[in-house]
Design a protein around this motif. Structure first.
Motif, PDB file in Angstrom:
ATOM      1  N   VAL A 117     -52.703 -94.697  45.790  1.00 31.85           N
ATOM      2  CA  VAL A 117     -53.568 -93.916  44.908  1.00 31.85           C
ATOM      3  C   VAL A 117     -52.790 -92.776  44.267  1.00 31.85           C
ATOM      4  O   VAL A 117     -52.896 -92.521  43.058  1.00 31.85           O
ATOM      5  CB  VAL A 117     -54.779 -93.390  45.713  1.00 31.85           C
ATOM      6  CG1 VAL A 117     -55.492 -92.291  44.961  1.00 31.85           C
ATOM      7  CG2 VAL A 117     -55.743 -94.533  46.031  1.00 31.85           C
ATOM      8  N   ARG A 148     -60.196 -92.300  45.948  1.00 33.15           N
ATOM      9  CA  ARG A 148     -59.585 -91.345  45.015  1.00 33.15           C
ATOM     10  C   ARG A 148     -59.316 -90.049  45.765  1.00 33.15           C
ATOM     11  O   ARG A 148     -59.957 -89.741  46.779  1.00 33.15           O
ATOM     12  CB  ARG A 148     -60.454 -91.079  43.794  1.00 33.15           C
ATOM     13  CG  ARG A 148     -61.831 -90.487  44.063  1.00 33.15           C
ATOM     14  CD  ARG A 148     -62.862 -91.546  44.195  1.00 33.15           C
ATOM     15  NE  ARG A 148     -64.230 -91.041  44.136  1.00 33.15           N
ATOM     16  CZ  ARG A 148     -65.284 -91.816  44.371  1.00 33.15           C
ATOM     17  NH1 ARG A 148     -65.126 -93.080  44.684  1.00 33.15           N
ATOM     18  NH2 ARG A 148     -66.507 -91.316  44.299  1.00 33.15           N
ATOM     19  N   TRP A 204     -56.660 -88.436  41.340  1.00 36.01           N
ATOM     20  CA  TRP A 204     -55.893 -89.680  41.373  1.00 36.01           C
ATOM     21  C   TRP A 204     -56.784 -90.762  41.987  1.00 36.01           C
ATOM     22  O   TRP A 204     -57.512 -90.468  42.943  1.00 36.01           O
ATOM     23  CB  TRP A 204     -54.652 -89.534  42.248  1.00 36.01           C
ATOM     24  CG  TRP A 204     -53.559 -88.697  41.714  1.00 36.01           C
ATOM     25  CD1 TRP A 204     -52.386 -89.135  41.137  1.00 36.01           C
ATOM     26  CD2 TRP A 204     -53.456 -87.254  41.736  1.00 36.01           C
ATOM     27  NE1 TRP A 204     -51.591 -88.066  40.796  1.00 36.01           N
ATOM     28  CE2 TRP A 204     -52.230 -86.895  41.148  1.00 36.01           C
ATOM     29  CE3 TRP A 204     -54.300 -86.236  42.204  1.00 36.01           C
ATOM     30  CZ2 TRP A 204     -51.814 -85.574  41.015  1.00 36.01           C
ATOM     31  CZ3 TRP A 204     -53.906 -84.920  42.068  1.00 36.01           C
ATOM     32  CH2 TRP A 204     -52.680 -84.604  41.479  1.00 36.01           C
ATOM     33  N   PRO A 205     -56.729 -91.995  41.538  1.00 34.60           N
ATOM     34  CA  PRO A 205     -56.056 -92.485  40.346  1.00 34.60           C
ATOM     35  C   PRO A 205     -56.892 -92.197  39.103  1.00 34.60           C
ATOM     36  O   PRO A 205     -58.088 -91.926  39.204  1.00 34.60           O
ATOM     37  CB  PRO A 205     -55.962 -93.995  40.598  1.00 34.60           C
ATOM     38  CG  PRO A 205     -57.207 -94.300  41.370  1.00 34.60           C
ATOM     39  CD  PRO A 205     -57.450 -93.091  42.247  1.00 34.60           C
ATOM     40  N   ALA A 229     -50.431 -93.482  41.255  1.00 38.43           N
ATOM     41  CA  ALA A 229     -51.011 -93.761  39.940  1.00 38.43           C
ATOM     42  C   ALA A 229     -51.011 -92.494  39.089  1.00 38.43           C
ATOM     43  O   ALA A 229     -50.752 -91.388  39.570  1.00 38.43           O
ATOM     44  CB  ALA A 229     -52.428 -94.301  40.100  1.00 38.43           C
TER      45      ALA A 229
END
Length: 249
Positions: free
Chosen positions: A173, A233, A192-193, A176
């Motif tokens: 994650v 996330r 993120w992401p 990214a």
């Protein structure tokens, strides 16, 4: 990092998280995991005492999304809403900028990102403990209330007893791109992401390739029906506080 073809679908992992929250909150001695769930077998008596992490709203599965209420949004005074893991996103508005260059992060955010990546790469989930904070500074790890040690909660959500799968997810994650959401408001957050901040039907071909490093094509079809990216996330505040690491909606 290349896609992990043998990993369980994202929605199976979401079920694991819900079960993990139930495991740490219910007075049971053991969770007997099926091979598909591969949950750690954690005895209630083996858990350390609570570390002060406040309960937060079980991960709802698709079709069980709670409606937001007045307690989860900013009030007229601009005070921070209770649930910081649901940043405000306008699906029909301008797309947030997708950023890959970590040098564009404020120094406190860049430092926390680096520490989280280092902890994930170490393979030792205990390396996350110094980053967790306590009380109101603790990151949100679940949309469901849980008791006990947050590290044990993360282990229980992982597919292996040592929590290394959850570390791999955390690293993926954070590898990214990211988006800066609600800038200049009390809910200012770096996430993120970036897929969390972009409607799935507005991802281009290159971005879908990047998405498939984290979820499968089958997951994407399920998420399209649900209406959003709802896998893990990470959020970090401009001050460098780890705000959340959650999956679900």
């Amino acid at each position: 990092m290349t896609p992990r073809q043998t990993t369980r679908p994202a929605f199976v992992r979401l079920a694991q998280i819900w079960m993990a929250a139930s495991c740490l909150a219910a007075p049971v001695a053991l969770i007997a995991a099926t091979p598909a769930a591969a949950l750690s077998e954690i005895g209630r008596e083996d858990l350390p005492p609570p570390q002060g992490t406040p309960g937060t709203p079980a991960v709802p599965m698709p079709g069980q999304v709670p409606s937001p209420d007045s307690d989860t949004t900013p009030d007229d005074t601009g005070s921070l809403r209770d649930d910081v893991a649901r940043p405000g996103i306008d699906d029909d508005g301008p797309l947030p900028e997708i950023v890959y260059n970590l040098d564009r992060l404020p120094e406190p955010v860049r430092r926390m990102h680096r520490l989280l990546v280092e902890a994930a790469k170490s393979g030792d989930i205990e390396k996350l403990r110094p980053l967790l904070g306590t009380g109101s500074d603790a990151p949100q790890l679940s949309f469901g209330e849980f008791e006990g040690d947050p590290i044990e909660f993360l282990k229980a959500a992982s597919g292996d007893p040592e929590g290394q799968e959850i570390l791999a997810i955390l690293e993926e994650v954070l590898a990214a791109g990211f988006v800066h959401l609600e800038a200049g408001t009390p809910n200012d957050i770096y996430v993120w992401p970036y897929f969390f901040g972009i409607p799935l039907d507005r991802l281009d071909a290159k971005q879908r390739v990047e998405l498939f490093k984290i979820i499968t094509a089958g997951d994407l079809e399920d998420m399209k029906q649900f209406g959003a990216y709802i896998f893990y996330r990470v959020g970090i505040t401009p001050e460098g506080r780890w705000a959340f690491f959650v999956a679900g909606e």
